[in-house]
Enzyme design. Structure first.
Site, PDB file in Angstrom:
ATOM      1  N   ASP A   1       0.715  -1.085  -0.032  1.00 33.97           N
ATOM      2  CA  ASP A   1      -0.084  -0.094  -0.026  1.00 33.97           C
ATOM      3  C   ASP A   1       0.792   1.234   0.122  1.00 33.97           C
ATOM      4  O   ASP A   1       2.177   1.182   0.224  1.00 33.97           O
ATOM      5  CB  ASP A   1      -0.867   0.064   1.341  1.00 33.97           C
ATOM      6  CG  ASP A   1      -2.110   0.773   1.173  1.00 33.97           C
ATOM      7  OD1 ASP A   1      -2.316   1.604   0.110  1.00 33.97           O
ATOM      8  OD2 ASP A   1      -3.088   0.538   1.947  1.00 33.97           O
TER       9      ASP A   1
ATOM     10  N   ASP B   1     -10.497   2.140  -3.472  1.00 38.35           N
ATOM     11  CA  ASP B   1     -11.147   2.015  -1.948  1.00 38.35           C
ATOM     12  C   ASP B   1     -12.655   1.926  -1.975  1.00 38.35           C
ATOM     13  O   ASP B   1     -13.451   1.794  -1.127  1.00 38.35           O
ATOM     14  CB  ASP B   1     -10.644   3.041  -1.146  1.00 38.35           C
ATOM     15  CG  ASP B   1      -9.295   2.833  -0.577  1.00 38.35           C
ATOM     16  OD1 ASP B   1      -8.913   1.770  -0.882  1.00 38.35           O
ATOM     17  OD2 ASP B   1      -8.649   3.622   0.194  1.00 38.35           O
TER      18      ASP B   1
HETATM   19  C1  DGJ Z   1      -5.896   2.013   1.873  1.00 38.33           C
HETATM   20  C2  DGJ Z   1      -6.108   0.777   1.126  1.00 38.33           C
HETATM   21  O1  DGJ Z   1      -6.615   1.047  -0.168  1.00 38.33           O
HETATM   22  C3  DGJ Z   1      -7.424  -0.035   2.131  1.00 38.33           C
HETATM   23  O2  DGJ Z   1      -7.901  -1.094   1.235  1.00 38.33           O
HETATM   24  C4  DGJ Z   1      -6.574  -0.309   3.355  1.00 38.33           C
HETATM   25  O3  DGJ Z   1      -5.626  -1.369   3.093  1.00 38.33           O
HETATM   26  C5  DGJ Z   1      -5.985   0.864   4.077  1.00 38.33           C
HETATM   27  N1  DGJ Z   1      -5.196   1.458   3.217  1.00 38.33           N
HETATM   28  C6  DGJ Z   1      -5.338   0.459   5.437  1.00 38.33           C
HETATM   29  O4  DGJ Z   1      -4.747   1.422   6.107  1.00 38.33           O
END
Ligand code: DGJ
Length: 698
Positions: free
Chosen positions: A450, A518
């Site tokens: 991430d 997201d």
């Molecule tokens: C952003 C990601 O896109 C989410 O799916 C998740 O992993 C969060 N970060 C966790 O902090």
């Protein structure tokens, strides 16, 4: 033979297209042609000559330069701008030779005065009608030079036509929105200045004719991408002489590269193609290329469960195993624990950088959880955000100088975090060591990588050319990721940057899949995923069903939307009742039966979700023996008769058994008359088609 080579003329042919360049009588390397393949080599236009048009327009402006530099009286967008050691700021390149071998052409250019050598590389990807271009600049002189701009390619489309530009824009929670707009005179710039590829724009363009617009399956489209995960720029330019071109490369904004004597810089590749069969074929060609280059190519994408939206930071072995049990029962094959598992990580205020299990949450380490997940018959995956650090972390306390910053400015925090400077080899080595150790100690099959903020205060003042940060950071990222991949070849990596902030062909050398957004609301996802599909194939498009949707969106609809990609579930399964779990179980089973078609098939977009409340697309296996149709209806006021879905890509003479239809139908009937799909508001369908052998006559 894809390359026809004369001493100063070259024609690069793919199965259906051709691209030609050559040196004109004045010694200028000019672009000659890009479009449909022609029957005879002599059919392609010769390099043009011109002395210019008026005292205000020199030849550099009138003729399509194959790789224009900042020099002389040329005012079009250059691909190369160099500041030489003595301060001279233009670069006059002369043809110095060429070499064609197999599928690759190399053209060498040299500055007439300075020891700067430029090599243009072309690779022909014959069966996919694609060309890959990249450039190397070498400083063969005795003093350093500065590259102020070095782009990968300028792609010229036929002159004297009106063009539309298609591109993908967006923001966090709403990525890859498709926009088509008429390209007027001047320069339209698309770019990222955020260090990553960005949610805001994707390094992809498509040009079609405004007067004879292409459709999904008809018309001419010229398209291209940049395989790069950092700042990038596309400059789509229509000159005063009606010449249209798209230049593409690493962004020169705030950027420069200092080339020491004897060193060189190689750009990331730009890949581009011409399609005479509309936007659909353009996408299919890119999909084919991406699939052929993914680290784990054809490996089956396992149904994933991710616990983020269920447990957020509140993770421990007990809570994860409770939910893992339900997931396993639904048929999930890969259980991924997201954020919150590492030292002192109870919220987004602390912990990033300290990649070892939190002693309170995991007193016996990760092993009991991993073993528990394995005992349930699933693989185990883990979330990391390697490039980041919270000021409240052991790593930051030990190395406050490792973050990107300007010493005299406050360090802007976003989500309470700062960015480690991956341009530094000590930072790279540290990350390689820590993650390597984690992967060596545990049976981890999947890592979600991430990256949750954009850059600020882009300082690297200890470096002789601090503006190199933008490029060296990405190279550092590639080194870390590439080394880990080499050491742990079985691990599957997902590229996530708060959703789709790092979706590009560069990162897909390391990651097999991309977290698309997201935003997992099925209605919004229909558009995000359709935009994403312009460039990326379904197997790279990670899609989950969660609890984000409004209550009126049926679970089946949500599951069907996610099943169109690399399918996962991210809902709080404790909140699902028996009926919902049974529904999910049935759809997981259906997906497992069909995923070889969804991931191995060719995509045909039938009705766009950007335009229609009744949208549909289909995946068809290359041998045309199987297809899967996805259809969705959002809200359409009654009374309404849905149009039949005219399918694509089938064998006209073959017979297909269609889910829910009693008698087999011919491919021709399915494509010409169409398939009737009855859907109510917020109804969806996943329909499997399989070719049947016709009974022998008599
Ligand atoms: C952003 C990601 O896109 C989410 O799916 C998740 O992993 C969060 N970060 C966790 O902090």
């Amino acid at each position: 033979m894809p390359i026809h080579s004369a001493p100063t003329d070259w024609i690069l042919e793919t199965e259906h297209t051709a691209y030609a360049l050559g040196v004109n009588n004045a010694g200028m390397l000019t672009h000659r042609y890009w479009g449909a393949r022609l029957p005879r080599i002599v059919d392609y236009p010769r390099p043009q000559d011109s002395d210019g048009w008026a005292s205000f327009n020199g030849p550099g402006e009138v003729l399509p330069h194959e790789f224009p530099t900042y020099a002389g009286s040329s005012y079009v967008e250059p691909c190369l701008k160099v500041t030489h050691a003595d301060g001279v700021r233009d670069t006059v390149l002369e043809f110095a030779g060429a070499n064609a071998k197999g599928d690759t052409l190399v053209v060498r250019l040299e500055d007439e005065t300075y020891s700067v050598r430029v090599t243009l590389h072309y690779r022909v990807i014959e069966h996919l009608d694609l060309l890959e271009r990249w450039v190397t600049v070498e400083n063969a002189g005795a003093a350093p030079v500065t590259l102020e701009r070095i782009w990968s390619a300028q792609w010229h489309v036929p002159s004297h036509a009106d063009y539309r530009l298609s591109h993908l824009h967006g923001r966090w929670f709403e990525e890859t929105q498709l926009e088509r707009e008429r390209l007027g005179r001047g320069v339209k710039v698309l770019e990222s200045r955020r260090l990553t590829t960005s949610h805001q724009h994707n390094p992809w363009f498509a040009l079609d004719r405004a007067q004879e617009p292409a459709t999904e399956e008809t018309g001419e489209v010229w398209y291209g991408v940049l395989a790069w995960s950092g700042n990038w720029k596309i400059a789509a330019e229509v000159t005063a002489f009606g010449s249209t071109r798209a230049s593409i490369g690493v962004n020169d904004w705030d950027s420069a590269i200092r080339l020491e004597p004897g060193t060189s810089f190689t750009t990331p590749p730009s890949i581009a193609g011409y399609s005479a069969q509309g936007f659909g074929q353009a996408s299919r060609n890119l999909h084919g290329l991406i699939r052929s280059r993914l680290p784990h190519g054809d490996a089956t994408r396992r149904v994933l469960y991710n616990s983020w939206e269920a447990t957020f930071f509140d993770v421990d072995a007990k809570s994860q195993l409770e939910i893992a049990r339900i997931a396993a029962d639904l048929g999930v094959e890969l259980f991924v624990m997201d954020d919150g598992w590492f030292h002192n990580r109870n919220s987004d205020h602390a912990g990033l950088g300290d990649w070892f299990p939190d002693a309170k949450k995991f007193p016996d380490g990760l092993e009991p959880l991993i073993q528990g997940v394995r005992d349930l018959g699933m693989d185990f995956g883990l979330w990391l955000e390697p490039e980041m650090v919270n000021p409240d972390s052991d790593l930051y306390r030990a190395h406050p100088d490792w973050v990107i910053h300007f010493p005299t400015r406050a360090r802007t925090e976003m989500r309470n975090q700062l960015i480690l400077n991956l341009a530094r080899t000590d930072v790279q080595d540290h990350l390689i060591g820590v993650i390597d150790d984690l992967l060596a100690k545990h049976d981890i099959s999947f890592i979600k990588w991430d990256m949750n903020r954009n850059i600020s205060e882009p300082g690297w003042l200890e470096h002789p050319e601090p503006r190199e940060l933008w490029v060296r950071y990405v190279e550092g990222l590639y080194r870390v990721w590439g080394t880990l991949r080499e050491r742990h070849p079985k691990v599957i990596w997902q590229s996530c940057s708060g959703g789709g902030g790092r979706a590009d062909l560069g990162i897909l050398k390391y990651a097999d899949q991309i977290w698309t957004s997201d935003n997992t609301q099925a209605l919004t996802r229909l558009k995000i995923q359709e935009g994403f599909s312009q460039v990326f194939p379904a197997m790279t498009m990670e899609a989950w069903t969660t609890d984000q949707d409004a209550a009126y969106v049926p679970l089946q609809f949500k599951l069907h939307v996610a099943m169109a990609g690399s399918f996962g579930i991210g809902a709080n399964l404790h909140h699902w009742d028996e009926a919902q779990r049974a529904e999910a179980k049935a759809q997981v089973a259906l997906y497992k039966r069909l995923r070889h078609v969804i991931h191995g098939g060719e995509l045909y977009r039938l009705r766009s979700a950007f335009e229609h409340a009744f949208s549909a697309f289909t995946y068809v296996l290359p041998d045309r023996k199987e297809a899967v149709v996805f259809a969705f209806r959002t809200h359409i006021p009654e009374p309404v008769a849905l149009p039949r879905l005219k399918l694509r890509g089938l064998e006209p003479d073959a017979l297909y058994r269609v889910d829910g239809v009693q008698e087999p139908m011919s491919g021709a009937a399915l494509m010409v008359v169409g398939l009737e799909v009855a859907l109510k508001d917020f109804g969806s369908a996943v329909i499997h088609l399989e070719r049947v052998e016709e009974p022998e006559p008599g």
